[in-house]
Design an enzyme around this catalytic site. Structure first.
Site, PDB file in Angstrom:
ATOM      1  N   PHE A 137       6.321  23.441  75.839  1.00 55.39           N
ATOM      2  CA  PHE A 137       5.636  24.602  76.919  1.00 55.39           C
ATOM      3  C   PHE A 137       6.020  26.012  76.416  1.00 55.39           C
ATOM      4  O   PHE A 137       7.166  25.968  76.007  1.00 55.39           O
ATOM      5  CB  PHE A 137       6.421  24.352  78.416  1.00 55.39           C
ATOM      6  CG  PHE A 137       5.976  25.250  79.125  1.00 55.39           C
ATOM      7  CD1 PHE A 137       4.743  24.923  80.050  1.00 55.39           C
ATOM      8  CD2 PHE A 137       6.475  26.557  79.469  1.00 55.39           C
ATOM      9  CE1 PHE A 137       4.058  25.721  80.935  1.00 55.39           C
ATOM     10  CE2 PHE A 137       5.913  27.330  80.585  1.00 55.39           C
ATOM     11  CZ  PHE A 137       4.755  27.048  81.270  1.00 55.39           C
ATOM     12  N   ASP A 222      10.811  29.470  70.116  1.00 54.32           N
ATOM     13  CA  ASP A 222      10.686  29.646  71.494  1.00 54.32           C
ATOM     14  C   ASP A 222      12.038  29.312  72.332  1.00 54.32           C
ATOM     15  O   ASP A 222      12.129  27.965  72.652  1.00 54.32           O
ATOM     16  CB  ASP A 222       9.406  28.779  72.240  1.00 54.32           C
ATOM     17  CG  ASP A 222       9.423  29.106  73.771  1.00 54.32           C
ATOM     18  OD1 ASP A 222      10.227  29.672  74.336  1.00 54.32           O
ATOM     19  OD2 ASP A 222       8.317  28.642  74.423  1.00 54.32           O
ATOM     20  N   LYS A 251      13.388  34.646  80.235  1.00 54.00           N
ATOM     21  CA  LYS A 251      14.131  34.139  81.414  1.00 54.00           C
ATOM     22  C   LYS A 251      15.232  34.791  81.810  1.00 54.00           C
ATOM     23  O   LYS A 251      15.571  35.633  82.491  1.00 54.00           O
ATOM     24  CB  LYS A 251      14.475  32.793  80.942  1.00 54.00           C
ATOM     25  CG  LYS A 251      12.975  31.598  81.463  1.00 54.00           C
ATOM     26  CD  LYS A 251      13.163  30.415  81.674  1.00 54.00           C
ATOM     27  CE  LYS A 251      12.020  29.635  82.480  1.00 54.00           C
ATOM     28  NZ  LYS A 251      10.927  29.227  81.404  1.00 54.00           N
TER      29      LYS A 251
HETATM   30  C1  LIG Z   1       9.519  29.215  80.965  1.00 49.86           C
HETATM   31  C2  LIG Z   1       9.167  29.155  79.771  1.00 49.86           C
HETATM   32  C3  LIG Z   1       7.987  30.039  79.202  1.00 49.86           C
HETATM   33  C4  LIG Z   1       7.081  30.950  79.951  1.00 49.86           C
HETATM   34  O1  LIG Z   1       7.965  31.919  80.436  1.00 49.86           O
HETATM   35  P1  LIG Z   1       7.280  32.886  81.615  1.00 49.86           P
HETATM   36  O2  LIG Z   1       8.323  34.041  81.900  1.00 49.86           O
HETATM   37  O3  LIG Z   1       7.083  31.706  82.660  1.00 49.86           O
HETATM   38  O4  LIG Z   1       6.044  33.326  81.172  1.00 49.86           O
HETATM   39  C5  LIG Z   1       7.552  29.753  77.900  1.00 49.86           C
HETATM   40  N1  LIG Z   1       8.256  29.037  77.147  1.00 49.86           N
HETATM   41  C6  LIG Z   1       9.374  28.202  77.421  1.00 49.86           C
HETATM   42  C7  LIG Z   1      10.155  27.409  76.567  1.00 49.86           C
HETATM   43  C8  LIG Z   1       9.957  28.326  78.797  1.00 49.86           C
HETATM   44  O5  LIG Z   1      10.898  27.513  79.405  1.00 49.86           O
END
Ligand SMILES: *Cc1c(COP(=O)(O)O)cnc(C)c1O
Length: 399
Positions: A137, A222, A251
């Site tokens: 994700f 990420d 986050k």
């Molecule tokens: C939450 C998340 C995202 C997206 O972040 P947003 O602030 O919701 O756009 C991307 N990558 C990972 C691994 C995440 O946990």
């Protein structure tokens, strides 16, 4: 005065979410209260965001002070707060340079665009393949959601950005089979968050680094969910000892105030010259002032050390409950990013436990249909943790 209720949500909000039945109105530390004054223990931190708990005094203080100085000036001007935060991130990580954005998706969007542009600048247009992993994700913009490995999120929006492939996570042979001279980037979560708290194997990340080096491919971590102390390390790459070329963070960076960041090296950063990429809000002084304080607190060795102890305690308590209820076939994770996978009998039922927990005054999350996710504040107190586990027992230990 109008009384807003959960029913109001059904009337005025676009229905792309299905929030809980209760409406939180106040939070302090790891406790939250709803409209009726009912208390909840928060084991979610707003999805690994409020890592210092709700409304921490030191952050509130910074927010108030900065709110009377300067909120926003756009990127036609820089700010002392922006530079202070960037300086700290550069000091504390592999990176030489930082770009600020407002969310995780935007940080990944920037990372993917940088990787593509870097490839064009240094190798040519043919080097555009992006390797990503199944179930991963990376956010919800069209580019990031297409790179993410869940078709149910990316299908149905017309043509997707091209030259993205998805292969199984933790499978280095699958990487070797597809990586080549025309690959520009590999993007990976050191621990897959949304799909069930699945940690990458050490040799997998190491192997990715070697493969990327062999083929002049940029390695993107990420760390939107795993960063800012969540695993007991400032960033998870520090635990693995594998250094990426680009790292994304968001986050917990602002403890709930929206901010994201993309970190990289001098050499790669050269591909972003004025005008190539940008954002209106990214790096505004208010967000950066808050994030600088967050980094100050979380990056201290004592603070990080304590997370490991809290993690052990949390894991142990979960194991103890499981010895009685036998609901979980695996409990896994790192630091305070913890997943408990339900046994066959309860497949697809994770969200039912979330509902039941809320009835008992406990906020928990799912990570996919079969995994309960726990991401408490990194500074959760013993008292809050104990209270939360009493309610978790009530939730899991019935019939
Ligand atoms: C939450 C998340 C995202 C997206 O972040 P947003 O602030 O919701 O756009 C991307 N990558 C990972 C691994 C995440 O946990």
């Amino acid at each position: 005065m109008i009384q807003y209720t959960r029913e109001t949500f059904n009337q005025v909000m676009i229905q792309n979410y299905a929030p809980a039945d209760f409406i939180p109105v106040k939070g302090k530390g790891s406790r939250v209260w709803d409209q009726k004054g009912k208390e909840y223990i928060d084991f979610t931190s707003g999805i690994a965001v409020n890592s210092l708990g709700h409304c921490p005094d030191e952050i509130v203080e910074v927010l108030k002070t900065q709110s009377e100085k300067l909120w926003h000036s756009s990127n036609w001007f820089t700010s002392e707060q922006t530079l202070a935060l960037a300086t700290k991130l550069v000091e504390k990580t592999f990176a030489d340079r930082v770009m600020f954005v407002n969310s995780g998706a935007e940080a990944n969007e920037a990372a993917l665009k940088l990787a593509r542009r870097y490839a064009v600048d240094n190798f040519g247009y043919q080097k555009s393949k992006i390797i990503a992993f199944k179930q991963s994700f990376h956010g919800r913009t069209l580019f990031t959601v297409s790179v993410g490995g869940q078709a149910k999120y990316s299908d149905g929006f017309g043509p997707k950005p091209a030259d993205i492939i998805h292969i199984p996570f933790n499978d280095l042979n699958a990487v070797k089979a597809v990586i080549d001279e025309n690959t520009c980037a590999v993007i990976v979560e050191p621990i897959q968050g949304e799909s069930g708290i699945l940690p990458a194997h050490q040799d997998f990340l190491q192997g990715l680094r070697e493969q990327c080096d062999q083929h002049n491919v940029l390695l993107i971590f990420d760390e939107v969910q795993t960063g800012i102390g969540r695993t007991g390390y400032l960033y998870a790459y520090m635990k693995y000892g594998v250094v990426p070329d680009i790292l994304t963070s968001a986050k917990a960076l602002g403890n709930g105030f929206p901010i994201g960041a993309m970190l990289t090296t001098n050499h790669i950063a050269k591909s972003f010259v004025p005008g190539v990429h940008g954002t209106t809000f990214g790096g505004n002084p208010l967000a950066c002032a808050v994030a600088e304080k967050v980094i100050d607190i979380i990056s201290s060795p004592q603070f990080l050390q304590k997370i490991h102890r809290t993690s052990e305690k949390f894991m142990q308590k979960l194991q103890e409950i499981n010895q009685q209820c036998g609901l979980f076939k695996e409990i896994r994770g790192e630091g305070l990013l913890i997943g408990a996978e339900l046994i066959e009998k309860y497949q697809g039922k994770a969200s039912e436990f979330v509902k039941k927990a809320a009835d008992n005054g406990l906020m928990i999350l799912v990570a996919g249909p079969n995994v309960l996710r726990f991401a408490p504040a990194l500074n959760i107190s013993d008292d809050e943790l104990e209270a939360g586990f009493v309610r978790l027992e009530q939730t899991l230990l019935v019939d």
